[in-house]
Every structure is written in structure tokens, then in C-alpha cells.
Design an enzyme around this catalytic site. Structure first.
Site, mmCIF file in Angstrom:
data_model
loop_
_atom_site.group_PDB
_atom_site.id
_atom_site.type_symbol
_atom_site.label_atom_id
_atom_site.label_comp_id
_atom_site.label_asym_id
_atom_site.label_seq_id
_atom_site.Cartn_x
_atom_site.Cartn_y
_atom_site.Cartn_z
ATOM 1 N N ASP A 92 0.859 -1.183 0.000
ATOM 2 C CA ASP A 92 0.000 0.000 0.000
ATOM 3 C C ASP A 92 0.898 1.237 0.000
ATOM 4 O O ASP A 92 0.769 2.122 0.843
ATOM 5 C CB ASP A 92 -0.937 -0.015 1.222
ATOM 6 C CG ASP A 92 -1.874 1.200 1.242
ATOM 7 O OD1 ASP A 92 -2.006 1.870 0.198
ATOM 8 O OD2 ASP A 92 -2.473 1.475 2.308
ATOM 9 N N ASN A 130 -2.249 3.277 12.802
ATOM 10 C CA ASN A 130 -3.539 2.606 12.960
ATOM 11 C C ASN A 130 -3.340 1.106 12.813
ATOM 12 O O ASN A 130 -4.038 0.302 13.422
ATOM 13 C CB ASN A 130 -4.533 3.089 11.897
ATOM 14 C CG ASN A 130 -5.809 2.280 11.922
ATOM 15 O OD1 ASN A 130 -6.571 2.336 12.888
ATOM 16 N ND2 ASN A 130 -6.027 1.459 10.901
ATOM 17 N N HIS A 131 -2.363 0.761 11.969
ATOM 18 C CA HIS A 131 -2.130 -0.652 11.641
ATOM 19 C C HIS A 131 -0.653 -0.849 11.364
ATOM 20 O O HIS A 131 0.099 0.117 11.243
ATOM 21 C CB HIS A 131 -2.940 -1.028 10.398
ATOM 22 C CG HIS A 131 -2.820 -0.006 9.303
ATOM 23 N ND1 HIS A 131 -3.742 1.000 9.114
ATOM 24 C CD2 HIS A 131 -1.865 0.204 8.367
ATOM 25 C CE1 HIS A 131 -3.387 1.767 8.096
ATOM 26 N NE2 HIS A 131 -2.238 1.310 7.631
ATOM 27 N N ASP A 179 -5.036 -4.004 12.301
ATOM 28 C CA ASP A 179 -5.108 -2.823 13.167
ATOM 29 C C ASP A 179 -4.422 -3.070 14.503
ATOM 30 O O ASP A 179 -4.618 -4.127 15.121
ATOM 31 C CB ASP A 179 -6.571 -2.453 13.447
ATOM 32 C CG ASP A 179 -7.142 -1.535 12.378
ATOM 33 O OD1 ASP A 179 -6.890 -1.790 11.186
ATOM 34 O OD2 ASP A 179 -7.850 -0.568 12.740
ATOM 35 N N ARG A 237 2.541 13.713 9.915
ATOM 36 C CA ARG A 237 1.240 13.639 9.265
ATOM 37 C C ARG A 237 0.658 12.329 9.761
ATOM 38 O O ARG A 237 1.181 11.241 9.471
ATOM 39 C CB ARG A 237 1.411 13.648 7.749
ATOM 40 C CG ARG A 237 0.102 13.552 6.947
ATOM 41 C CD ARG A 237 -0.235 12.126 6.620
ATOM 42 N NE ARG A 237 -1.414 12.008 5.763
ATOM 43 C CZ ARG A 237 -2.016 10.859 5.510
ATOM 44 N NH1 ARG A 237 -1.572 9.731 6.032
ATOM 45 N NH2 ARG A 237 -3.055 10.819 4.730
ATOM 46 N N ASP A 250 -1.710 9.356 9.952
ATOM 47 C CA ASP A 250 -2.608 8.629 9.064
ATOM 48 C C ASP A 250 -3.832 8.130 9.830
ATOM 49 O O ASP A 250 -3.709 7.625 10.946
ATOM 50 C CB ASP A 250 -1.818 7.425 8.507
ATOM 51 C CG ASP A 250 -2.542 6.710 7.398
ATOM 52 O OD1 ASP A 250 -2.823 7.331 6.378
ATOM 53 O OD2 ASP A 250 -2.824 5.496 7.565
ATOM 54 N N GLU A 272 -10.073 4.258 17.701
ATOM 55 C CA GLU A 272 -11.307 3.487 17.792
ATOM 56 C C GLU A 272 -11.094 2.237 18.658
ATOM 57 O O GLU A 272 -10.195 1.447 18.397
ATOM 58 C CB GLU A 272 -11.659 3.060 16.360
ATOM 59 C CG GLU A 272 -13.065 2.701 16.124
ATOM 60 C CD GLU A 272 -13.298 2.581 14.614
ATOM 61 O OE1 GLU A 272 -14.119 3.337 14.097
ATOM 62 O OE2 GLU A 272 -12.656 1.727 13.967
ATOM 63 N N GLU A 282 -4.960 13.302 9.283
ATOM 64 C CA GLU A 282 -5.976 12.909 8.323
ATOM 65 C C GLU A 282 -7.169 12.429 9.141
ATOM 66 O O GLU A 282 -7.097 11.404 9.811
ATOM 67 C CB GLU A 282 -5.441 11.772 7.456
ATOM 68 C CG GLU A 282 -6.423 11.348 6.402
ATOM 69 C CD GLU A 282 -6.217 9.923 5.915
ATOM 70 O OE1 GLU A 282 -6.570 9.644 4.770
ATOM 71 O OE2 GLU A 282 -5.729 9.074 6.700
ATOM 72 N N HIS A 337 -2.075 12.271 -2.472
ATOM 73 C CA HIS A 337 -1.591 11.027 -3.075
ATOM 74 C C HIS A 337 -2.714 9.996 -3.244
ATOM 75 O O HIS A 337 -2.482 8.913 -3.757
ATOM 76 C CB HIS A 337 -0.473 10.446 -2.216
ATOM 77 C CG HIS A 337 -0.945 10.115 -0.828
ATOM 78 N ND1 HIS A 337 -1.331 11.094 0.069
ATOM 79 C CD2 HIS A 337 -1.128 8.948 -0.200
ATOM 80 C CE1 HIS A 337 -1.731 10.525 1.181
ATOM 81 N NE2 HIS A 337 -1.625 9.211 1.054
ATOM 82 N N ASP A 338 -3.918 10.322 -2.774
ATOM 83 C CA ASP A 338 -5.055 9.401 -2.893
ATOM 84 C C ASP A 338 -6.040 9.920 -3.951
ATOM 85 O O ASP A 338 -5.813 10.957 -4.564
ATOM 86 C CB ASP A 338 -5.774 9.285 -1.539
ATOM 87 C CG ASP A 338 -4.926 8.562 -0.502
ATOM 88 O OD1 ASP A 338 -4.167 7.646 -0.875
ATOM 89 O OD2 ASP A 338 -5.013 8.926 0.688
#
Ligand code: NOJ
Ligand code: CA
Length: 548
Positions: free
Chosen positions: A60, A102-103, A170, A198, A200, A207, A242, A311-312
């Protein structure tokens, strides 16, 4: 207050692997980037945001990290990275890096240990379920590329949670050791000299996932704790997050301790992004006016980061179906230009038909609206995309430096490049490259340099307030102003093709030797502001007054 550096920054986002290759292996690297820092300094960039730099299986684009305490060996060494920080600082450029916590990658030793041993100290670093969670086909971020958010791990014989791709398990924020490890990662890179992160996927980091619960609690307090930690380690260290959430949730991410932001310093303005794109598509500023009106007031120190491309894909999910359809019709009519049913996987120049007037207009608008501007590499020369590449890779092609083979990006054989260079059509590197544009005073690159230099003279834009000036104006024309202790800037942008004029005489009493500081052409003197002309797709940045 006004000396907070991030409020006056111009942020430039790049991925090391597609920027500049110094050793001819086809992959951009840190030494290559060091060699191009002078280019960035001349452009006026004051802060670099590097997409993930860590070792990664790269499934990714690096957002699947296998080691948080190193740099990807393909990019160089930690020594090279320290050198980059030093050389950038010499040119007045700060560096922030992506913090992707996050992961992890499923190849990360933590996950490998967690899945293979129930007694592993890392077992509860991830989120498991013994039963197949009933909601496992909900909440996917990449519909079409991702079938579920819980997958069965045959080694652990348990289901694990992954908000993103299956190979990105995650981390479990409920585990104290995870919360502490994230701080340690921040501390490591701050110690090395980065200016911040930055962050992510922030809403997902915090969560407290539970199988079968679509609305689990969010540990917002952890953001307060992390901010406090970062600030103790580096007083002016910055968090740029983000968090693409509903407008009523945004302020919670900034945090509010007695009127001042005590969580995230800066959030990407996804709402304004989609509205800007809609406004450009409809050639009508109404969506921007609405966004300016509806945006919540930020606590002190809170700041927006504005962008047109990142970039997305351009995420249009928060627009109505009708609005989204208008944007698709104008900017991405071919299904191949669209992604995840919600976005556009094109760069801005092809979206705007490579029309120089509209490109200038779009970027003049972005850079004059509230907040800190963020620019994606290659946009300053009007690079195109490659829709033959999968998904978001279409906008991740190598930087086009010159007419040399491989656009001067790398001396490797073409077949060995990390991604193909755009070499055909209107955006081929023979036509669109830095070297040619640098020599040409009329080029888009020269315009960007001038525009960014002008922004330096207008600190009100980053640090001040941004408001719509509500006056009768032709349908395509937006008038807005930026005010701060330093003075006032006035902006007129025409999103439509027809020339028009606005009567700004009610603002004249405020004016002190007003003048155009940036415009698409030379306009007649401003006079008493009666008939301010603006060409089709034209713009005028006007210094209204200066206090100091
Ligand atoms: C958001 C990043 O912008 C995107 O590129 C990435 O795929 C996901 N987070 C997962 O890390
Ligand atoms: Ca290389």
C-alpha cells in the site's frame, strides 16, 4: 500566536520512491531527494511531508509498515535521513513524516509474533475475535479492493480486524503498551529532528474496536496525551492529521483546553477540498461560500491544511449524489477515472483539460483560502497521470525533471523503474518537465514560484481569518478576504469563463494604497473600487491594507 510556524508554512508532499533516484536502481531515494532540495527551496517550500519512509512490503505504497524505527533500505539509511534533515534545515525547510500507527504490515514482527503464539507479549497489540464478527462486511475503506474488515488468520485460528487492506492488521489502542509504543515512535523521530507528523487515519487509530459494534468508543483523550507528549519532547513539533469525518466531529480532533487546541494542531480540510472541486466543476463559487460559512470555529492554535490533490483519490463521498455526479461528469466521466465509487484518480492538470488559465485559477484559489497550503509533487509543473496503472498508482508516477531518458528521474533501464514515467500524450516528460519550465518565465512552474513568493507577503492567509465578502457579483465570481493583525488581503476569483466585474466600492474606505499583488494579467488601476474587472478564469489578489 502568529509566530506558530505551521500557520505560515507551504507544505510539499512527496513520495521518496518516485522523486529522484541517485544510484540508478530505478527507485527514488534519500540522496536523490537531498540533491533536489535546492529546487524545493527555490519554489518556496518551507515544509516537506514525506509519505511513509519505513521498511515495508510496499503493498500500500508504504502505508504497511514493517519497522517503525528505520528507513526503507531501498531509500537509503538512517544516516542518509539524518543528512536530509540537516541539509533541509540549512535551506529553511522542515520535514514531517507520515506516522502510520492505525495498523502495521502483517509482516511486522509484532504481528508475526502475535499470530503465532497465544502467550506472545504482542498478542493483545492487535484486535482479535474468536467468532466470525457479524459486521465483518461493513466499514471497508477501499470497496472493490477489500471485501471485509475482519479476516480469519489460520495461524492464530482467530479473526483479526483490519480497517484497511487485509495485510494491514489494526493495532489495538486499548492496550497500554501500544499507546506507549506510539509515543516512543514519535520520540525517536523527533529526536532525529523531524518537525512533526502527518498522522494517518486518526479516527481509526483511536477506535476501541469491538466485533459486532459498528459504533465503538473513540479514545479522544489519547490525542490529548499524545499532543502533550510531543510538545514536551519538541516544543514546536506539529501533528497534522488525516481525519475525514463529519463536520460536527471535527472540532473534537483539535481539542479545546480553555479555548486552545490541545490535541491535533492541523487537520486536512477534506470538506473544503470536495467543495472546491465541486465549485470548479460547476464554475460557481457557491459550494466554497457554503463551506466558509458552515465550518466550525477552531480553538486557538488550530489550523486547516488546504489541498487540491493529494496522493489518494479525490474523495467526493461527503457531497450529495447530485453534486458528485456533476463532478464526475466534468472531471472524471470515464469509469476508469473514478475509484471506489466516490473518487477521482486523476491529477488536476488533466482534470482541467490542461488549461493554463484554469490551473492558475484553481491553485490561486487554494493558496488564498484559509489555512496552510499543501502541494503534491509534480502539480507545480502540471504533471499528468497514467490511468493504465492500478488504482491510486495513476497519480504516483515519477517526477518529471527533464527531457533526459526516464524524465531525468533515474538512469536505470526503463523496465526497472519503480513505476513508468509518463512518456506519451500531452503530459509526456518531453513536454512537461522542470528543466524547461525553469528556463521559461511564463511557465506554470515560474507562476507557482511567483505565487508562493506573493503568499510570503500575505501572512493573513495562513494566520488570519478567511471570510466571504457578500456583495452582488457575477455568478462565477468569488470575493473573499483574509484579515489579521498584519493587515487585510482581498481576493477576487472568477471560476467561470466569462469576464465580469464587481463593485467593491463599499470596501474602499478600508483601503490604504491598495494594489494588485498577483493577478492573471495586468488590470487597470483599482481606482475607487467601483468596477473591478476580472477576466474569465481570472483572479486578482489585492493588498487592501497593511498595519505594520
Ligand atoms: C490513508 C492514506 O492516505 C492512504 O494512502 C492509505 O492507503 C490509508 N490511509 C491506509 O494507511
Ligand atoms: Ca535509488
Amino acid at each position: 500566536m502568529s509566530d506558530r510556524w505551521y500557520k505560515k508554512a507551504v507544505v510539499y508532499c512527496l513520495d521518496i520512491d518516485t522523486f529522484a533516484d541517485s544510484n540508478g536502481d530505478g527507485i527514488g531515494d534519500i540522496r536523490g531527494l537531498i540533491g533536489r532540495l535546492d529546487y524545493l527551496a527555490r519554489l518556496g517550500v518551507t515544509c516537506l511531508w514525506l509519505n511513509p519512509i519505513h521498511p515495508s512490503p510496499d503493498r500500500d505504497d508504504g502505508y504497511d509498515v514493517a519497522d517503525f524505527y528505520n528507513v526503507d533500505p531501498r531509500f537509503g539509511t538512517l544516516g542518509d535521513f539524518a543528512e536530509l534533515l540537516h541539509q533541509a534545515a540549512n535551506l529553511g525547510i522542515k520535514v514531517i513524516i507520515d506516522l502510520v500507527v492505525n495498523h502495521t504490515s502483517d509482516q511486522h514482527p509484532w504481528f508475526q509474533s502475535a499470530r503465532s503464539d497465544p502467550d506472545s507479549p504482542f498478542r493483545d497489540w492487535y484486535v482479535w475475535s474468536e467468532e466470525a464478527p457479524p459486521d465483518r462486511h461493513q466499514g471497508m475503506v477501499f470497496p472493490g479492493e477489500q471485501g471485509e474488515t475482519w479476516s480469519f488468520d489460520r495461524t492464530a485460528k482467530l479473526w483479526y480486524y483490519h480497517r484497511f487492506y487485509k495485510f494491514q492488521p489494526d493495532l489495538n489502542i486499548k492496550t497500554e503498551a501500544v499507546r506507549e509504543e506510539i509515543k516512543k515512535i514519535c520520540a525517536f523521530w523527533l529526536q532525529l529532528g523531524v518537525a512533526g507528523f502527518r498522522m494517518d487515519a486518526v479516527p481509526f487509530i483511536i477506535e476501541e474496536t469491538q466485533p459486532g459494534n459498528p459504533n465503538p468508543a473513540k479514545n479522544m483523550d489519547y490525542l490529548t496525551e499524545l499532543r502533550e507528549f510531543v510538545q514536551w519532547r519538541k516544543g514546536d513539533g506539529v501533528l497534522l492529521a488525516e481525519a475525514n469525518v463529519e463536520p460536527d466531529q471535527l472540532v473534537g480532533f483539535f481539542g479545546d483546553g480553555g479555548g486552545s487546541s490541545n490535541r491535533i494542531h492541523m487537520l486536512f480540510d477534506f470538506m473544503l477540498n470536495a467543495r472546491m472541486v465541486l465549485a470548479l466543476a460547476r464554475e460557481n463559487p457557491e459550494p466554497i461560500i457554503e463551506a466558509l460559512r458552515e465550518t466550525p470555529k477552531l480553538p486557538k492554535g488550530g489550523q486547516w491544511a488546504t489541498f487540491l490533490r493529494n496522493h489518494d483519490e479525490i474523495d467526493l463521498s461527503r457531497l450529495t449524489a447530485e453534486q458528485r455526479a456533476d463532478v464526475f461528469a466534468k472531471f472524471g466521466p470515464d469509469p476508469d477515472m473514478q475509484l471506489y465509487g466516490r473518487g477521482i484518480r486523476r491529477r488536476l492538470a488533466p482534470m482541467l483539460g490542461n488549461d493554463r488559465r484554469r490551473l492558475e485559477l484553481a491553485y490561486a484559489l487554494q493558496f488564498s483560502l484559509r489555512g496552510t497550503p499543501v502541494l503534491r509533487y509534480g502539480e507545480e509543473i502540471g504533471m499528468g497521470d497514467d490511468l493504465a496503472l492500478e488504482g491510486r498508482d495513476s497519480i504516483r508516477t515519477p517526477m518529471q525533471w527533464s527531457i533526459l531518458p526516464n524524465a531525468g528521474f533515474s538512469t536505470a533501464p526503463k523496465a526497472e523503474l519503480v513505476r513508468p514515467v509518463v512518456d506519451h500524450g500531452d503530459f509526456a516528460y518531453e513536454k512537461v518537465n522542470v528543466t524547461q519550465q525553469r528556463l521559461d518565465r511564463k511557465s506554470l512552474l515560474s507562476w507557482f514560484e511567483r505565487m508562493i513568493r506573493t503568499l510570503r507577503e500575505a501572512p493573513e492567509v495562513g494566520a488570519g481569518s478567511c471570510t466571504h465578502v457578500d456583495l452582488p457579483a457575477p455568478p462565477g465570481v468569488l470575493v473573499h478576504r483574509a484579515d489579521d493583525v498584519t493587515g487585510t488581503m482581498l481576493f477576487v476569483h472568477n471560476l467561470g469563463p466569462e469576464a465580469g466585474s464587481v463593485d467593491l466600492s463599499s470596501l474602499y474606505p478600508e483601503a490604504e494604497a491598495p494594489n494588485d499583488v498577483l493577478a492573471d494579467r495586468e488590470y487597470p488601476d483599482l481606482g475607487k473600487f467601483r468596477e473591478i474587472d476580472v477576466a474569465g478564469y481570472g483572479y486578482r489578489w489585492i493588498r487592501l491594507r497593511r498595519y505594520s
